[in-house]
Enzyme design. Structure first.
Site, mmCIF file in Angstrom:
data_model
loop_
_atom_site.group_PDB
_atom_site.id
_atom_site.type_symbol
_atom_site.label_atom_id
_atom_site.label_comp_id
_atom_site.label_asym_id
_atom_site.label_seq_id
_atom_site.Cartn_x
_atom_site.Cartn_y
_atom_site.Cartn_z
ATOM 1 C CD1 TRP A 1 45.691 41.352 34.554
ATOM 2 C CD2 TRP A 1 44.874 43.229 35.428
ATOM 3 N NE1 TRP A 1 44.334 41.185 34.689
ATOM 4 C CE2 TRP A 1 43.811 42.330 35.226
ATOM 5 C CE3 TRP A 1 44.596 44.482 35.969
ATOM 6 C CZ2 TRP A 1 42.487 42.632 35.549
ATOM 7 C CZ3 TRP A 1 43.282 44.786 36.291
ATOM 8 C CH2 TRP A 1 42.244 43.867 36.079
ATOM 9 C CG HIS A 2 46.047 48.173 35.977
ATOM 10 N ND1 HIS A 2 46.690 47.440 36.939
ATOM 11 C CD2 HIS A 2 44.875 48.558 36.524
ATOM 12 C CE1 HIS A 2 45.943 47.393 38.029
ATOM 13 N NE2 HIS A 2 44.830 48.054 37.807
ATOM 14 N N GLY A 3 47.469 47.611 31.530
ATOM 15 C CA GLY A 3 47.530 48.081 30.158
ATOM 16 C C GLY A 3 48.877 47.784 29.537
#
Lengths: 405, 488
Positions: free
Chosen positions: B327-329
């Protein structure tokens, strides 16, 4: 916390005061647009502020317009000057980091009041972390031999002069962490070594001359990137000697030919201005040279039409004429040559100064000089792409912005 | 548009805050907030505005279906469709490009012998805030499905929940069930507004004065070639980044919470001094709380949570943290960062966790901080080789290059100040100071207590205004862009 009745009233007063001051603070910049309350001195950014964007009725056009308005606002909002001044003052007074934000971070505070222009790649060069590739060195050789040969075909001599960066002459005034790392050979040494080994283009490295001259007093300005008049005078004498060795006999003047005065306090230099410290970092003990009346008068004038293009005010081509002497020179130069105008004018009948690193061949063909001198500052030379310079030479006469001051 | 920009602070915000209280009725105020939120988003991302608005309408429509439908199977189908739509949008924009690039690099490398053609990949730009947008939309349909809240009758309410500008691009991730009642009824009080200013000013100062000061050396050092790194540089950059990411992110969250209060909303708190944690498990109870609780409620618990076998529970943790990293990258470094944290959570459920709990408190703090700090190297590095270079320097096993960079080049007085301030304010020192003074005041006679309270309140207001002023000056300073040579 148990609130006493009076505490509730106090809380209400504190909240109302906070809300009122907050609204005033966030509205003040807009109010300043109409009321012009910001009295702070303008910042010296050496750039044109963002202009209000044009609107194009397309999705991409709208996106660009919105981004443009934000950039415009960032450069024009009310009280920007005062806020920037506060930030610069607080940053310098509290942290002494000589970093004024944005590109001013490339100003480096040395020992005492010495400032240096040390953008990241310059620092990398000093500590030996950046080297020329073989292709770049060969690119330089191709460019310079090409220039020399083009002139030779026309019976004109050529000389490349390299004014050194301040840190090359005053490494001892750099902060310790950098002064300790000035040992490894720099790109300039690499360049000179290659050129000496692979070509006979005349190149004048002024470092030895200036290292010798600094024994008699400061030769660079403390709060500026440039040399002072004393440094320029030493450079002038060496340049004239070098030109004489190329077959154009001329004798440099002695210091006795000038009245030398020292200004105890002068305007702050360009580095202090970048940091917004014009007031707190004045230039001290600045020497200036005035020709004695016994010297023949010279005429210095701007001639922007010599090279038709949009010149930054103050950088237009100049011509200096001296009816008492002979010889013609064209010099393509950077900001360091400004301090040479006065001196070189004593040794040539006519000199055309063009403030750009690339050539303008029509000017050379029109002037038919005895010599063309390229004056390229150390940090410009070691980071200028020779291939770009060669292409710019070919585009002679077209509109090219000056890349050097 | 970001909060820490002159355009937002000195034009957008004063206009919105001035008009808002002049409007009567919650419906009109909601409409106004929606319009300005769309302007806020469109200012940075006009190209995707209509696409995300379309997605919002689809979510509103599906939310209504889920809400009104009585047949469980049909409800399930509607909510599944909404989940697929939202996840699909996120996957397409965030992961398609990197995934195809990864496949192409395999086709051009290890699988080159298969002579398969490269997959053409277009220029897929990432809409700003798509990850937050998606999780808001998912919360909307899931909360309705779980009957925690009713669907919005007016699509503008759904749109305002998703697009509300304080939380739009960096959270906190709000729950529909928490926001829906506030869309119907809320009040802007003097106290709430003043508290909003205090939170906003504190958040702005965290971002502009502390985070930005350490961001510069962190960015510079993380850009260096691996050969120019030294152990002290790697440690310094990691420390700087540790302070930067917390003060940047929590500062932004504080500004969002503060702005919410100015409009009468109450948002979930996103951070609770995570660096004072004594375990990685505790860190995740204090770090990006709105995200970790989102994963807990919408993924971990539906997977079975801890009400299953120990082995299954551990697998659930790994799955959650794998997705959390993703989700963060869209990069494997983020995935490994997520798995790294997941591994610690699994470990802390084993005998290792009991061992940690038995350690003296200072060691527990040291363990948690070190685990998080090493994790940040994975998070910040742009590639595994870079992360490896940093970590091997940090443990002193890297071979130094011929030319290394001096530490003093990056250790400015300002960055040292920011590190020290960061270390102090990463602890609950302000809350401690307030409660200590409050207790002391309560023991004083009434007049003295009132005087002390008055002084405290005045001081608090003065500090808030002072922080705003200093932050404004620092913001203005960031627009100052001087050149040594004149530029057109």
């Amino acid at each position: 916390m148990t609130l006493f009745p009076s505490a509730e009233i106090l809380r209400r007063r504190a909240d109302i005061g906070l809300i009122a001051v907050f609204f005033i603070l966030v509205w003040l910049p807009c109010a300043d647009t109409f009321l012009h309350l910001d009295r702070a001195a303008a910042t010296q950014e050496n750039r044109l502020p963002a202009t209000f964007p044009k609107f194009h009725p397309s999705l991409a056009g709208i996106g660009k317009f919105l981004a443009g308005t934000e950039a415009y606002f960032a450069d024009h909002f009310g009280f920007r000057r005062q806020l920037v001044r506060w930030q610069q003052r607080w940053q310098w007074k509290i942290f002494r980091d000589a970093q004024g934000g944005g590109n001013a971070r490339s100003v480096l505070a040395g020992k005492g009041d010495w400032l240096f222009f040390a953008e990241p790649r310059t620092v990398n060069d000093i500590i030996g972390a950046m080297r020329f590739t073989a292709a770049e060195l060969e690119g330089w050789r191709t460019l310079l031999t090409g220039r020399r040969d083009w002139l030779r075909e026309r019976g004109i001599r050529y000389l490349l002069v390299i004014p050194p960066d301040k840190q090359s002459i005053y490494p001892e005034h750099l902060p310790d962490w950098l002064a300790d790392r000035t040992g490894p050979p720099q790109r300039l040494d690499q360049f000179l070594g290659y050129m000496r080994a692979h070509s006979d283009v005349p190149i004048l490295d002024l470092r030895a001359t200036l290292l010798d001259a600094k024994k008699s007093g400061d030769i660079y300005l403390h709060t500026d990137t440039h040399w002072n008049a004393r440094g320029a005078f030493a450079a002038y004498r060496r340049i004239v000697q070098e030109i004489a060795s190329l077959g154009l006999p001329s004798t440099p003047l002695d210091a006795e030919a000038f009245d030398i005065s020292i200004a105890a306090k002068g305007p702050a230099g360009d580095l202090a201005q970048m940091m917004g410290q014009e007031g707190s970092l004045p230039e001290k003990n600045t020497p200036s040279f005035s020709p004695k009346p016994s010297l023949p008068p010279t005429r210095l004038r701007m001639e922007p039409d010599l090279v038709p293009k949009k010149w930054t005010p103050g950088t237009e081509p100049r011509v200096i004429e001296n009816p008492a002497t002979r010889g013609k020179m064209v010099m393509f130069h950077d900001s360091f040559a400004q301090h040479l105008f006065l001196f070189l004018g004593q040794n040539f009948g006519r000199i055309v100064f063009v403030w750009q690193p690339h050539w303008n061949k029509p000017v050379i063909e029109r002037e038919k000089p005895d010599i063309v001198v390229d004056d390229i500052l150390q940090r410009v030379l070691i980071f200028l792409n020779p291939e770009d310079a060669r292409k710019d030479d070919e585009r002679t006469g077209s509109e090219i912005s000056p890349a050097a001051k | 548009m970001v909060f820490s920009s002159p355009f937002f602070l000195f034009l957008f915000l004063p206009i919105v805050l001035t008009i808002y209280p002049l409007l009567r009725g919650v419906a009109l105020r909601n409409l106004f907030l929606l319009v300005v939120s769309l302007i806020f988003y469109g200012w940075g991302e006009v190209g995707f505005l209509f696409l995300l608005l379309g997605s919002t309408i689809a979510n509103w429509f599906l939310g209504l279906r889920v809400d009104r439908e009585q047949d469980p199977a049909k409800r399930k189908r509607a909510v599944t469709l909404a989940i697929v739509l939202n996840i699909g949008l996120l996957v397409f924009f965030k992961y398609t490009g990197p995934a195809i690039a990864g496949i192409n690099s395999l086709l051009g490398g290890p699988l080159a012998s298969l002579h398969l053609p490269q997959i053409p990949v277009g220029d897929i730009r990432l809409p700003i805030g798509i990850s937050f947008f998606t999780f808001h939309a998912l919360s909307y349909v899931m909360d309705i499905y779980r009957r925690k809240s009713s669907a919005a009758q007016n699509p503008a309410d759904t749109a305002l929940y998703i697009f509300f500008f304080p939380q739009l691009v960096a959270g906190p991730i709000l729950r529909w069930s928490a926001i829906a009642p506030q869309l119907l009824k809320r009040a802007v009080t003097r106290g709430g507004f003043a508290e909003g200013i205090r939170r906003f000013a504190g958040g702005l100062a965290k971002k502009v004065i502390i985070a930005n000061a350490v961001a510069l050396p962190a960015d510079q050092i993380f850009k260096l070639p691996d050969s120019e790194l030294t152990p002290v540089l790697a440690w310094f950059a990691t420390l700087c980044y540790t302070v930067q990411i917390y003060f940047d992110f929590s500062g932004y969250s504080d500004m969002a919470v503060g702005l919410g209060k100015m409009f009468g909303f109450t948002f979930i708190e996103n951070f609770d001094h995570p660096y004072v944690s004594q375990s990685v498990k505790e860190f995740w109870r204090r770090w990006h709380i709105s995200l970790s609780s989102w994963f807990r409620d919408y993924l971990y618990i539906p997977l079975g949570g801890n009400r299953c076998s120990e082995r299954r529970n551990m697998l659930n943790l790994v799955i959650v943290f794998f997705l959390c990293g993703l989700w963060h990258g869209a990069s494997w470094t983020f995935v490994v960062w997520g798995l790294y944290h997941g591994a610690f959570l699994v470990l802390e459920r084993t005998r290792f966790g009991s061992l940690v709990e038995k350690m003296p408190r200072i060691f527990r703090h040291g363990y948690a901080l070190l685990a998080v700090l090493v994790g940040w190297v994975l998070f910040r590095a742009t590639s595994f080789p870079q992360a490896l270079a940093f970590l091997s320097n940090m443990i002193g096993v890297a071979t130094p290059g011929a030319v290394t960079q001096p530490l003093s080049r990056y250790v400015t007085h300002e960055s040292v100040f920011a590190l020290v301030a960061g270390a102090i304010f990463a602890t609950p020192v302000i809350a401690w100071l307030k409660s200590t003074l409050s207790r002391a005041a309560n023991r004083l006679p009434q007049r003295a207590c009132s005087a002390l309270t008055a002084t405290g309140m005045t001081l608090e207001a003065v500090i808030t205004i002072g922080l705003l002023l200093i932050s404004s000056a620092w913001l203005a300073g960031s627009t100052y862009n001087p050149f040594i040579y004149f530029r057109f």
